[in-house]
Write a protein that holds these residues in place. Structure first.
Motif, PDB file in Angstrom:
ATOM      1  N   ALA A 153       0.698  -1.301  -0.059  1.00 55.76           N
ATOM      2  CA  ALA A 153       0.213  -0.109   0.385  1.00 55.76           C
ATOM      3  C   ALA A 153       0.901   0.827   0.649  1.00 55.76           C
ATOM      4  O   ALA A 153       1.640   1.620   0.688  1.00 55.76           O
ATOM      5  CB  ALA A 153      -0.957   0.302   1.762  1.00 55.76           C
ATOM      6  N   ILE A 154       0.695   2.410  -0.602  1.00 54.73           N
ATOM      7  CA  ILE A 154       1.507   3.576  -1.106  1.00 54.73           C
ATOM      8  C   ILE A 154       0.814   4.651  -0.770  1.00 54.73           C
ATOM      9  O   ILE A 154      -0.728   4.307  -1.514  1.00 54.73           O
ATOM     10  CB  ILE A 154       2.513   3.610  -2.644  1.00 54.73           C
ATOM     11  N   ARG A 155       0.849   5.683  -0.477  1.00 51.35           N
ATOM     12  CA  ARG A 155      -0.129   7.048  -0.639  1.00 51.35           C
ATOM     13  C   ARG A 155       0.902   8.302  -1.257  1.00 51.35           C
ATOM     14  O   ARG A 155       2.279   8.211  -1.558  1.00 51.35           O
ATOM     15  CB  ARG A 155      -0.065   7.312   0.135  1.00 51.35           C
ATOM     16  N   ILE A 156      -0.045   8.480  -1.790  1.00 52.52           N
ATOM     17  CA  ILE A 156       0.761  10.539  -2.241  1.00 52.52           C
ATOM     18  C   ILE A 156       1.013  11.583  -0.900  1.00 52.52           C
ATOM     19  O   ILE A 156      -0.754  11.498  -0.617  1.00 52.52           O
ATOM     20  CB  ILE A 156       0.411  10.725  -3.527  1.00 52.52           C
ATOM     21  N   PRO A 157       2.005  11.857  -0.707  1.00 51.49           N
ATOM     22  CA  PRO A 157       1.855  13.275   0.965  1.00 51.49           C
ATOM     23  C   PRO A 157       0.633  14.119   0.647  1.00 51.49           C
ATOM     24  O   PRO A 157       1.182  14.508  -0.391  1.00 51.49           O
ATOM     25  CB  PRO A 157       2.864  12.999   1.453  1.00 51.49           C
ATOM     26  N   MET A 158       0.444  14.394   1.200  1.00 47.09           N
ATOM     27  CA  MET A 158      -0.219  15.777   1.210  1.00 47.09           C
ATOM     28  C   MET A 158      -0.469  16.815   2.832  1.00 47.09           C
ATOM     29  O   MET A 158      -0.639  15.645   3.529  1.00 47.09           O
ATOM     30  CB  MET A 158      -2.119  15.589   0.812  1.00 47.09           C
ATOM     31  N   ILE A 159      -1.131  17.927   2.348  1.00 44.86           N
ATOM     32  CA  ILE A 159      -1.049  18.821   3.458  1.00 44.86           C
ATOM     33  C   ILE A 159      -2.709  19.081   3.726  1.00 44.86           C
ATOM     34  O   ILE A 159      -3.667  18.805   3.052  1.00 44.86           O
ATOM     35  CB  ILE A 159      -0.301  20.119   3.419  1.00 44.86           C
ATOM     36  N   GLY A 160      -2.466  18.826   4.724  1.00 46.54           N
ATOM     37  CA  GLY A 160      -3.926  19.890   6.025  1.00 46.54           C
ATOM     38  C   GLY A 160      -4.638  18.713   5.571  1.00 46.54           C
ATOM     39  O   GLY A 160      -5.032  17.422   6.112  1.00 46.54           O
TER      40      GLY A 160
END
Length: 164
Positions: free
Chosen positions: A118-125
Motif C-alpha cells: 500500500a502506497i500513498r501520495i503525501p498531502m498537507i492539511g
C-alpha cells in the motif's frame, strides 16, 4: 510494461485521461468492473482524445477475475490510508499500480491483505485526496523514472526553431 489498474472507476473523463497517459507511457490499463460508465461512452473517448484506439486496455468482471488472470502480479495499491509513500518502493518494469474508485478508493478488505504494497501520495492539511488522473500520473511517472524511462523519447525538440 507497467500496468495501471482502476478498481471500479466512476468518472469517464478521469478514465479517458488516464488512458491517454497510459498511451504516452506505454503502460497497459486494466479496468475492474463495475464501471460507472460504458466503455464506448463519448466523454471517455473525448478525454482520451484520439489516443483511445492506441490504448492497451483489459476489462475484468470483478477483482477476483483480475487476480485470476494476472496471477503472480506484483500489485502496489495507491491509497490515502497507506503507511508508505509512493517513492519508498521499488517498481519493477512489470509492476501493477492499482487505484480505487473516485468516491471511496480501494476497499479496505483488499488493502488489509497487502499492507507492504500500500502506497500513498503525501498531502498537507485535511485534503482528502487528489484527482484520480493526477494520482495515476504522479505514481506512474515515478515508476517510469525508476526504470530509466525505458523506450521513451528523452530528447525534446522545438517545432520551428532549434535549441542552442
Amino acid at each position: 510494461m507497467l500496468n495501471i489498474v482502476l478498481h471500479e472507476p466512476e468518472i469517464p473523463a478521469n478514465t479517458g485521461n488516464i488512458g491517454r497517459t497510459c498511451v504516452a507511457a506505454n503502460a497497459r490499463l486494466h479496468l475492474i468492473e463495475p464501471l460507472g460508465f460504458r466503455i464506448n461512452e463519448k466523454s471517455l473517448k473525448r478525454a482520451g482524445l484520439d489516443y483511445w484506439d492506441k490504448l492497451d486496455v483489459m476489462v475484468y468482471d470483478n477483482y477476483e477475475d483480475f487476480l485470476y488472470k494476472n496471477q503472480g502480479a506484483n500489485i502496489y495499491m495507491a491509497t490515502t490510508k497507506a503507511r508508505k509513500i509512493y517513492t519508498e518502493v521499488v517498481y519493477e518494469p512489470d509492476s501493477y499500480i492499482m487505484f480505487g474508485k473516485e468516491s471511496a478508493g480501494i476497499p479496505e478488505e483488499i488493502l488489509i491483505k497487502h499492507p507492504d504494497n500500500a502506497i500513498r501520495i503525501p498531502m498537507i492539511g485535511d485534503i482528502r485526496s487528489l484527482n484520480l488522473g493526477n494520482s495515476v500520473a504522479i505514481v506512474l511517472y515515478e515508476a517510469l523514472r525508476q526504470n530509466g524511462f525505458k523506450s521513451m523519447n528523452l530528447k525534446g525538440e522545438l517545432h520551428n526553431l532549434k535549441w542552442s
